[in-house]
Design a protein around this motif. Sequence first.
Motif, PDB file in Angstrom:
ATOM      1  N   PRO A   1      42.261  62.833 -77.853  1.00  0.00           N
ATOM      2  CA  PRO A   1      42.152  63.801 -76.875  1.00  0.00           C
ATOM      3  C   PRO A   1      43.058  63.693 -75.844  1.00  0.00           C
ATOM      4  N   ASP A   2      43.830  64.743 -75.367  1.00  0.00           N
ATOM      5  CA  ASP A   2      44.579  64.770 -74.324  1.00  0.00           C
ATOM      6  C   ASP A   2      44.062  64.000 -73.090  1.00  0.00           C
ATOM      7  N   GLY A   3      42.751  64.140 -72.602  1.00  0.00           N
ATOM      8  CA  GLY A   3      42.033  63.698 -71.509  1.00  0.00           C
ATOM      9  C   GLY A   3      42.429  62.202 -71.460  1.00  0.00           C
ATOM     10  N   ILE A   4      42.633  61.392 -72.477  1.00  0.00           N
ATOM     11  CA  ILE A   4      42.675  59.900 -72.295  1.00  0.00           C
ATOM     12  C   ILE A   4      43.573  59.604 -71.191  1.00  0.00           C
ATOM     13  N   GLY A   5      44.566  60.465 -71.016  1.00  0.00           N
ATOM     14  CA  GLY A   5      45.535  60.147 -70.050  1.00  0.00           C
ATOM     15  C   GLY A   5      44.825  59.979 -68.511  1.00  0.00           C
ATOM     16  N   GLY A   6      43.661  60.676 -68.599  1.00  0.00           N
ATOM     17  CA  GLY A   6      42.971  60.793 -67.201  1.00  0.00           C
ATOM     18  C   GLY A   6      42.347  59.337 -66.868  1.00  0.00           C
ATOM     19  N   CYS A   7      42.067  58.713 -67.920  1.00  0.00           N
ATOM     20  CA  CYS A   7      41.342  57.423 -67.746  1.00  0.00           C
ATOM     21  C   CYS A   7      42.382  56.267 -67.182  1.00  0.00           C
ATOM     22  N   LEU A   8      42.956  56.557 -66.068  1.00  0.00           N
ATOM     23  CA  LEU A   8      43.949  55.512 -65.592  1.00  0.00           C
ATOM     24  C   LEU A   8      43.693  54.290 -65.558  1.00  0.00           C
ATOM     25  N   LEU A   9      42.537  53.843 -65.359  1.00  0.00           N
ATOM     26  CA  LEU A   9      42.025  52.183 -65.475  1.00  0.00           C
ATOM     27  C   LEU A   9      41.963  51.813 -66.755  1.00  0.00           C
ATOM     28  N   LEU A  10      42.315  52.423 -67.845  1.00  0.00           N
ATOM     29  CA  LEU A  10      42.055  51.801 -69.307  1.00  0.00           C
ATOM     30  C   LEU A  10      42.958  50.666 -69.504  1.00  0.00           C
ATOM     31  N   ARG A  11      42.378  49.594 -69.782  1.00  0.00           N
ATOM     32  CA  ARG A  11      43.041  48.226 -70.093  1.00  0.00           C
ATOM     33  C   ARG A  11      43.312  48.298 -71.552  1.00  0.00           C
ATOM     34  N   SER A  12      42.202  48.496 -72.341  1.00  0.00           N
ATOM     35  CA  SER A  12      42.110  48.374 -74.046  1.00  0.00           C
ATOM     36  C   SER A  12      41.652  49.509 -74.585  1.00  0.00           C
TER      37      SER A  12
END
Length: 968
Positions: free
Chosen positions: A231-242
């Motif tokens: 999903p394109d929305g993954i870019g909104g999870c700016l704090l993702l580490r893994s």
Amino acid sequence: MKMLFGALALLFLAPILARSLNPSLNDDVLGLIVFKADIQDPEGRLVSWNEEDDSPCNWNGVKCNPRSNRVFDVVLDGFSLSGKIGRGLLQLHFLRKLSLAKNNLTGSISLSLAQLTNLRVIDLSENSLSGTVPDDFFTQCGSLRSISLANNKFSGQIPENLSSCTTLASVNFSSNQFSGLLPSGIWSSHGLRSLDLSDNLLGGEMPKGLEDSNNLRTINLRKNQFTGQIPDGIGGCLLLRSVDLSENLLSGGLPNTMQKLTLCNDLNLRKNSFMGEVPQWIGEMRSLETLDLSENSFSGQFPNSIGKLQSLKVLNISMNAFTGSLPESMINCENLLALDASQNLLTGNVPSWLFKLGLQKVLFSENRLSGGLDGAFASSIENSLIKLQVLDISHNALSGEIPSSVGDFSSLQFLNLSRNSLTGGIPSSIGELKALDILDLSENRLLESIPLEIGGATSLKELRLHKNSLGGKIPTSIENCSSLTSLIMSWNNLTGPMPAALAKLTYLQNLDFSFNELSGTLPKQLANLAHLLSFNISHNQLQGELPAGGFFNTISPSSVSGNPSLCGAAVDKSCPTVLPKPIVLNPNSTDSTPGSIPQSLGHEKKILSISALIAIGAAAVIVIGVIAITVLNLRVRSSTSRSAVALTLSGGDDFSHSPSTDAKSGKLVMFSAEHDFSTGTHALLNKDCELGRGGFGAVYRTILKDGRPVAIKKLTVSSLVKSQDDFEREVKKLGKLRHHNLVSLEGYYWTSSLQLLICEFVSGGNLCKHLHDQSGGNSLSWKERFSVILGIAKGLAHLHQMNIIHYNLKSSNILIDSSGEPKVGDFGLARLLPMLDRYVLSSKIQSALGYMAPEFACRTVKITEKCDVYGFGVLVMEIVTGRRPVEYMEDDVVVLCDMVRGALEEGKVEECVDSRLQGKFPADEAIPVMKLGLICTSQVPSNRPDMVEVINILELIRCPLEGHEELV
């Protein structure tokens, strides 16, 4: 049944009744005691949980709030608890943490623990819980922050109302059997930081709205069946580490929004169906430490922007369709430790920058790289030399020589340069790689000899040099590589013999020297390689006899084919210039010529030659032998007759008055004064009283004064016994032996030309008659045969405990008494004949066929008790099968050991059991007994068990559930 239900009811109600009787019993004590009632505690970890206590705060695994004195933590991780999770826990109204991880709990979750309003942590991971999670489990989840159901057996769908738990920060449902779609509102939990649903059966497309989980740090959906695109929305999870989306069915390209994940450390997209080029923006994810794009369909050149990833430690782009060369900008990835670019379409030279980095692992196998290794190796720096552990550039188009600087990679453990076009020799510097476990230089064009220095690589476990053009001899220094398990040098031009040093590689499992030019004989010590699984020396110029014993007893003929001068069973060719393994005599010969030399010797089944030249030669040998033995026997018979007459005429007085008598006729010694000879109609050596003849002489029956019969053995080789002292010392030693499975020696008679042994008379005849004489009509039952085998084993074990070797074990020397008990006779007689050498002795005492151990044929091998073990093994198979050890047919010879071994390999060993026992024997006893017989007939003496071990094995076969007893 009513009583059972009543008891269960009392068990459940007991805590409640206790509470009514004891008002001080609070809810926490009540709840935990009820919980304990449903749990099994094999290690007693909950022994401190006592319902009589006013408070549980001191109980093992329980913590209380120091102010309220109420339970807020129950942590029972790894307590080995089993049973089900009961409703008692719902009484713990102030519980904040419940952890029951790493136990053996079963059943389903039938209660909503999330309803405990103060509960923040639930950890039920690593149990055997199953069933579905109730739909209302998360309806009222209070302040729940973390839940883990990982490593259980839950199935069904994940409840939709999981998304209603807005306080949830961590969800771990990994390693279960959850299926179906993800809950549509899964991303709406704004507090969600970690979501692990890996290793399940979840499928469909990932739901939209991922950008709403703006606090998400970790997402792991590995090993499911998700389809569609990320999903394109993954870019909104700016704090993702893994991010781990590996092992799914995802496709398409990488969404551009991913470049916003500048804090992401680990990105794993392995084993999906992603395609197209890796975008340049990958370099914007500057925090990446691990990037795994392997096993996809990415293509084109790898982006130059990869050089921006200065924190990158692991890069895996294997099993794609990348082309061209890796960008030189990667020299900036100064923290890179592992690079796997194998199975792509990469071209050009091995990158010159490759070894300037401090890499530990480099994999470039199965590409299209060309050129030499000199440039890359020369550009290495000292730092990398210490770190590099794995180097695999196999299956490319590399050329030129292997640089000698390869020896500078001192930490190298794995080196694979196979399937290239490398030339020249193997550099001697290979021997400097002390940590090297695996070296594979196969399928190149290497020349010259294998350097002697290769023995310096002492940690080698696998050495593969096959399909080259290596010449010279196998270096003896290979013995220093004592950890070797695989040694493959086939399809080369190696010459000379196989060094005996190979036998020192005690861990060797696979050896292949096929298709070379090796010559000479095989070292016999190779039979001692106990772990050998495959051994291929086909298509060489080896000669002589194959090693005997161990793996070589069952070696495949194809593994030794193509060596015209090699002989042995596996190549179906006898070894005429070498004495046989077990000695087999012609059954048509008689004991009248006990010293004759056998014509046809061998252990394997062979077709007997009928050519005229061999027949004439054999006849000549027989004639010469008969003449020589006849002259000897005439001399012995003449002197024996005179002594026998003197003995007979000396009368009963000379024998009866004293147990030890010196008369003109000789010296008679009886070991018991109660036993004297009687006079009368029975002459001492009356021909009519003859019981039989053997390799040592004839046996007669006579009567003692008390009416008890005895057997008297007249030694026909008496003229060879020169020392009376030696004779008497050995006979007295034998006379002291007393065991219910041994024939007792009662006394002896001595003159210089005649020696008699006076033995216990056993009335039931010998075992050979019981097994092979069909005229009686009766056959030994399985129980009787097993008892005979066990009795023989006990008798031999007693002999060996007294340091006496039988030498002459065969079925005709096993006597059966009136109760069916076996008695071993003729033991130790070979020690009376010190002047006989081994070969004459073996041909004399082995008047029956096929019992002789192979070491009798080798003068350099010491004769030990293991010779008797070999003969015992043959006896075992003879007793079980009812067949003679060697049977001569019209055109061939059937050797019993070979027949049983072949049947065992074909899974038909039951067919070998005596046909007279068909349907009347337990296969679970007969088959192990025959296998034991085969083990006892191992060609290598050290591989045979001793007789005490044999007895223990037999007892276990007969009584597998009973304990050991004193057997000897």
